[in-house]
Every structure is written in structure tokens, then in C-alpha cells.
Design a protein around this motif. Sequence first.
Motif, PDB file in Angstrom:
ATOM      1  N   ALA A   1      -6.936 -34.643  58.256  1.00 59.63           N
ATOM      2  CA  ALA A   1      -7.261 -34.712  59.072  1.00 59.63           C
ATOM      3  C   ALA A   1      -8.976 -35.174  58.342  1.00 59.63           C
ATOM      4  O   ALA A   1     -10.272 -36.065  59.134  1.00 59.63           O
ATOM      5  N   LYS A   2      -9.672 -34.250  57.689  1.00 55.37           N
ATOM      6  CA  LYS A   2     -11.366 -34.714  56.935  1.00 55.37           C
ATOM      7  C   LYS A   2     -11.219 -36.236  56.281  1.00 55.37           C
ATOM      8  O   LYS A   2     -11.873 -36.399  56.368  1.00 55.37           O
ATOM      9  N   HIS A   3     -10.127 -36.633  55.486  1.00 54.07           N
ATOM     10  CA  HIS A   3      -9.938 -38.033  55.120  1.00 54.07           C
ATOM     11  C   HIS A   3     -10.105 -39.125  55.638  1.00 54.07           C
ATOM     12  O   HIS A   3      -9.979 -40.135  55.645  1.00 54.07           O
ATOM     13  N   ALA A   4      -9.605 -38.527  57.440  1.00 55.33           N
ATOM     14  CA  ALA A   4      -9.119 -39.438  58.204  1.00 55.33           C
ATOM     15  C   ALA A   4     -10.541 -39.903  58.795  1.00 55.33           C
ATOM     16  O   ALA A   4     -10.361 -40.738  59.768  1.00 55.33           O
ATOM     17  N   GLY A   5     -11.897 -39.110  58.707  1.00 56.26           N
ATOM     18  CA  GLY A   5     -13.066 -39.093  59.197  1.00 56.26           C
ATOM     19  C   GLY A   5     -13.710 -37.984  59.855  1.00 56.26           C
ATOM     20  O   GLY A   5     -14.714 -37.979  60.373  1.00 56.26           O
ATOM     21  N   ARG A   6     -13.056 -37.178  59.787  1.00 53.00           N
ATOM     22  CA  ARG A   6     -13.229 -35.706  60.319  1.00 53.00           C
ATOM     23  C   ARG A   6     -13.198 -35.561  61.620  1.00 53.00           C
ATOM     24  O   ARG A   6     -13.189 -36.435  62.191  1.00 53.00           O
ATOM     25  N   ASP A   7     -13.953 -34.678  62.320  1.00 52.34           N
ATOM     26  CA  ASP A   7     -14.015 -34.038  63.641  1.00 52.34           C
ATOM     27  C   ASP A   7     -12.600 -35.118  64.572  1.00 52.34           C
ATOM     28  O   ASP A   7     -12.409 -35.907  65.622  1.00 52.34           O
ATOM     29  N   ARG A   8     -11.032 -34.716  64.140  1.00 55.79           N
ATOM     30  CA  ARG A   8     -10.466 -34.875  64.687  1.00 55.79           C
ATOM     31  C   ARG A   8      -9.493 -33.670  64.142  1.00 55.79           C
ATOM     32  O   ARG A   8      -9.092 -32.922  63.286  1.00 55.79           O
ATOM     33  N   MET A   9      -7.760 -34.241  65.148  1.00 56.01           N
ATOM     34  CA  MET A   9      -6.759 -33.039  65.064  1.00 56.01           C
ATOM     35  C   MET A   9      -5.819 -33.700  63.777  1.00 56.01           C
ATOM     36  O   MET A   9      -5.775 -35.246  64.616  1.00 56.01           O
ATOM     37  N   SER A  10      -4.951 -32.998  62.893  1.00 55.68           N
ATOM     38  CA  SER A  10      -3.834 -34.216  62.283  1.00 55.68           C
ATOM     39  C   SER A  10      -2.335 -33.283  62.634  1.00 55.68           C
ATOM     40  O   SER A  10      -2.577 -31.803  61.819  1.00 55.68           O
ATOM     41  N   LEU A  11      -1.541 -32.932  62.444  1.00 58.71           N
ATOM     42  CA  LEU A  11      -0.295 -32.757  62.909  1.00 58.71           C
ATOM     43  C   LEU A  11       0.184 -32.597  61.822  1.00 58.71           C
ATOM     44  O   LEU A  11       0.522 -34.264  61.084  1.00 58.71           O
ATOM     45  N   ALA A  12       0.834 -31.425  61.530  1.00 56.53           N
ATOM     46  CA  ALA A  12       1.718 -31.758  59.805  1.00 56.53           C
ATOM     47  C   ALA A  12       3.304 -32.664  59.769  1.00 56.53           C
ATOM     48  O   ALA A  12       3.768 -32.615  60.903  1.00 56.53           O
ATOM     49  N   ALA A  13       3.883 -33.213  59.077  1.00 52.91           N
ATOM     50  CA  ALA A  13       4.770 -34.436  59.458  1.00 52.91           C
ATOM     51  C   ALA A  13       6.029 -33.245  59.831  1.00 52.91           C
ATOM     52  O   ALA A  13       6.323 -31.876  58.702  1.00 52.91           O
TER      53      ALA A  13
END
Length: 329
Positions: A317-329
Motif C-alpha cells: 500500500a505504501k509503494h502503491a501511492g499511500r492513502d490506501r488499503m492493501s489485502l494480503a495475498a
Amino acid sequence: MSTESLADPLSPVAARPVGSLRLQLALGLPLVTAGVLLAIEWTLDSLDTSPEGLVRLAGLVVVISAAQWLLLEALLLRPLRQLAQGCEAMVAGAHTVGWSEPGEAGAVLSAELGRIGHAVEQTRTRLSQQDHEVRELRRELGQQRQLLQEAHGALEAQKRELASLARTDSLTGIANQRAFDEALRREFKRAQRLRGPLAVAVLDLDQFKEFNLVHGTDEGDAALQRVAGLLSDRFKRDTDVVARLGGEEFVALLPGVGVSEAQGVLELLRDELRALRLPDGRGDLTLSVGLAAFSPTHPYLSAQALLQAADEALYIAKHAGRDRMSLAA
């Protein structure tokens, strides 16, 4: 009546009681003292049966018994010994007095009886004083026992406070990493046993170092406290655990919550934080979130593996531009 008939029965009476009393006190004082100390320790629930604790208890018994012995020796045994010596002196004087005349014998006997009466009166006065001193000593011991109980209660309260501080983040008031790690291990084992869901979200404030440089560390601390408050308000079930892992990184442990439900709550949380602007209106706060969830269809080998998956999702999420949520694979 001969002087021998008076002297023979008085001699053992003068010699034996004091020595017998000293022997009884020497044997009884340590036993009574040990019993009292054991009762106090047992009442306060602080009895230590380890070798070091027994040595300490034995030392206390010796010291207190010695102090009691000296007190009794000064206040009771010494006056009794003096009385016994007076009786022996009286008997010895009876041997030397030649009671050849009845009038002389009566005068001597009257004088000796007067001395005995005076000695008895002095002994009675001393015993009365000693009784008063014993009552005062008991009163002081009661006060000391009450003070000891109060000190024990204060110590227990301090222990509980220290235990709480050891599991609480001092800045935000929520759980620290130690408390979170314990809860994660406990809830992971429960989820494995019950085959239920368990979600873990790692949250990180975006560009927080720059935030501190622009607004100052005081405002940065206030921002961390705002985030902790939002987390506590959003995740308030008894089983939920929110913690600060350090710096600007937080974590939420959600037993019984699946991926989709956790995702909806965390997105709402991100919106609430974004709307929470600084008091001067000069900026806002954003969060990056990594989310991982254990379930029977998506198991993890360990609690640490589940947390590591949430960390890796946060990194994405940090490296995708921040201010977002990322789900574990």
C-alpha cells in the motif's frame, strides 16, 4: 521450732521457680513468636516457603525473641531473682539469730514479716507497671500491624499499576506491542481451535516525519492520540485489541471478523481520519493499511506469519501511492 525446720523448705522455693520460669520462657518465646509471625504472613498472603524466606523468618523469630527475653529479664525475672535472694538472706539470718527468748523471737519474726510485706508490695507495684507496659506494647503492635497491612495494600496497588504500565503505550493510552503480541498468540490459537476467522490490520500514518517537521512534534503527538482515539472508538468489542507498535504504526486485532467485514470498517476509519483536519486547518492525516485474515479456507501456519502477511500488505500500500488499503495475498 528450730531454725533448720524454717530454712530447709524455703531454700528450694527460693531457687527453683525463677530458674524454671527462665527455662519455660526460653523454650516458649521462640515458639510463640514463630506462631505469631506465621499467622501474620498467612493472613497477609505473603508466606514465603522458599529456603531464603524460611531463613528470613527464622532470623525475625530470633531477633524478636531476644528482644522479648531482654524485656522480661529486666522487668520480671530480675525483680523475682532479687525477691528470691531476699528470701535466702532472711533464711540465712534466721540461722544466725539465736531465738533464745520468746520476746526476741517475736520481734525478729515481726521485723522479717514486715520486710516480706514490703517486698510483696513492691513486687505488686512492679507487676502493675509491667501489666500497663504490656498493654501499651500490645496497642503499639496492633498499630504496627495495621500500618503493615496498609503498606502491603499500597504495594499491591503499585504492582498492579506497574503491570498496567508495562502493557500500555504511555503516549496514547492504548495497548503496546507486548500486550498485542500476547493477544495475537492467544486469539490465533483460539481461531485455529474453533476454525473461525481472525483479521489483523497494520496501519501507518503517511509521511509522518514530514508532518512533524511542518507542524512540530507536539502536534505530531496529538495526531497519534487522535488516531488511537479513532481506533478505540471504532473497535470497541471486548475481544478487539488496538495497539501502537511504535512511532506512527498501529495495529488492530479483530477476532471473529472476516476480510470483507474488516475491509469495510477500515475504509470507514480512513475516511474519518482524513476528515479530521488539524485545528488550524493547514493539513489532514491519511492512513495506509495492510490487512490479512485467518480462516479455514485461508489458514496461516503461525500468528507471526499472519502478522507478517499484514506487514507485507502495508508495504504494498505504501509503494502503491499511500492513502490506501492493501489485502494480503
